[in-house]
Design an enzyme around this catalytic site. Structure first.
Site, PDB file in Angstrom:
ATOM      1  N   GLY A  79      45.924  50.028  39.275  1.00  0.00           N
ATOM      2  CA  GLY A  79      46.371  49.211  40.409  1.00  0.00           C
ATOM      3  C   GLY A  79      46.527  50.034  41.662  1.00  0.00           C
ATOM      4  CG  ASN A  80      46.276  48.435  45.280  1.00  0.00           C
ATOM      5  OD1 ASN A  80      47.186  47.909  45.909  1.00  0.00           O
ATOM      6  ND2 ASN A  80      45.224  47.760  44.847  1.00  0.00           N
TER       7      ASN A  80
END
Ligand code: CTP
Length: 407
Positions: free
Chosen positions: A216-217
């Site tokens: 993810g980020n």
């Protein structure tokens, strides 16, 4: 609640009587502060009778109690209706040459402004800049509506209806406005995006590795949510595609939850044709694991190192611009860690061209900047790569700056 209603000198002053009346009937203590010019449209006895309080325009009345300071300090909310172009210019510049100007300066209460003027005056760059200044300081602008003006002409500039001004003012006072927080929004029928459908994507996609882990980020979704709220406050019909938000999903807009880039892609491609404006604020994972384990990956099966093979995700924004329908405005974001301004602009210009967007919002991100922060610093470039705006401030004020361009 103590409400100050400032009335400035425009013909719509007669409609402000309805604003005062509705606030009084709702149980609020209302003090009307008209300007001298306002009294040429509606006389002092009307304001005193409707508000049930004494009314003066002068800082030299009731000098012993320093009336402007008293009114300003006691106010829980200040509503200016109608706000003429001249009044807006004075407010934006902190000019305090009458009781209303001094009262506003002496107050920390939220400010709600209902502009009323001819279309040319509303669209004049001076007024546009003054409105932006007031919004950046946290002011809420209600309307103006698009319709018949005082003369034979019609267009945006007509003061919003009293009910709408009162509803917006009470929402601001209760802390649920787009301008003041991210708690909620109500679509208005009169803002500059009234009748427009706006699609916003927000948050960051997550690409599963196994049932409990993902790639993810750090996007929080704050800027996208602020954009959705600000668009709704300007009258747009808003759909928010929300990817794993760190903040509460807003009320007053249609929210569709998505998880992965592929889910976001499917939702965005399905929704886009129904929208006039698409704002792609979500941080989309560029890659996803080639294989998704169906059971939790165990350390004992892997040893000291684990290699993940990733494959490229489709570029959603490029697909959206390739399928753009006539008249649709599409805005992309570019988060870059590049610190050199010229180099950042060069990356942005290449990205704007590659993605085929109408506007690209550039912002710097890093370990501490951008994603999770409450504030943002942006440069907006157009399709030709020219800088069309720069803004720094709360994500709500940055959202408004972007929507000024959209509008
Ligand atoms: N975007 C998208 N689909 C992707 C990646 C990005 O739609 N697979 C969108 C983002 O929502 C954003 C814009 O494209 O509006 C730019 O995203 P960014 O991550 O900055 O650009 P990238 O395409 O990833 O380019 P680079 O890898 O060169 O930074």
């Amino acid at each position: 609640m103590n409400v100050v209603v400032g009335v400035t000198g425009g013909i719509a002053a007669y409609k402000a009587v309805g604003v005062v009346r509705a606030l009084v009937l709702a149980g609020h203590e209302v003090h009307v502060v008209p300007t001298e010019a306002a009294l040429r449209f509606v006389g002092l006895p009307t304001w005193e009778a409707i508000s049930r309080n004494p009314v003066t325009t002068s800082v030299f009345d009731d000098v012993s109690e320093v009336r402007h300071v008293g009114l300003g300090q006691r106010a829980d909310l200040i509503v200016i209706a109608p706000a003429t172009a001249a009044a807006i210019a004075k407010l934006a510049n902190g000019i305090a040459d009458d009781l209303l100007g001094t009262t506003v300066l002496a107050s920390r209460a939220p400010l709600v402004i209902a502009p009323a003027m001819h279309t040319e005056m509303w669209q004049n760059p001076a007024t546009v800049a003054n409105i932006r200044t007031l919004r950046e300081r946290g002011g809420t602008i209600v309307g103006p509506a698009d319709g018949q003006l005082t003369g034979a002409d019609s267009g945006p500039g007509r003061m919003s209806e009293p009910d709408e001004i009162v509803a917006a003012a009470l929402a601001v006072a209760s802390g649920s406005s787009a301008a003041g927080s991210t708690a909620g929004a109500s679509s208005s029928s009169t803002g500059d995006l009234a009748g427009r459908r706006v699609l916003v994507t927000a948050g960051g996609t997550r690409e599963p590795i196994d049932p409990v882990r993902f790639v993810g980020n750090r996007s929080s979704g704050r800027q996208g949510v602020a954009l959705a709220l600000a668009a709704a406050a300007r009258g747009a019909d808003v759909t928010l595609l929300a990817a794993n938000l760190d903040v509460a999903a807003p009320t007053g807009v249609r929210v569709v939850a998505v998880g992965t880039a592929e889910e976001l892609r499917r939702a965005a491609l399905a929704e886009s044709p129904d929208h006039d404006v698409v704002i792609m604020a979500a941080a989309v994972a560029d890659y996803r694991p080639v294989e998704v384990a169906t059971a939790k990956i165990k350390k004992d099966d892997q040893g000291d190192e684990l290699a993940l093979r990733l494959s490229r995700n489709p570029d959603i924004l490029r697909e959206l611009t390739a399928a753009r329908r006539a008249g649709q405005t599409i805005i992309g974001f570019a988060a870059e860690t590049e610190t050199n301004r010229d180099a950042q602009l060069a990356l942005g210009r290449a990205k704007a061209e590659r993605k085929g967007v109408d506007l690209l919002v550039l912002n710097r991100v890093g370990w501490t900047e951008g994603f999770a922060a409450e504030t943002n610093e942006i440069i907006v470039i157009d399709a030709a790569g020219g800088i069309v705006a720069e803004a720094t401030g709360s994500k709500a004020s940055v959202a408004d700056r972007i929507l000024d361009l959209v509008s």
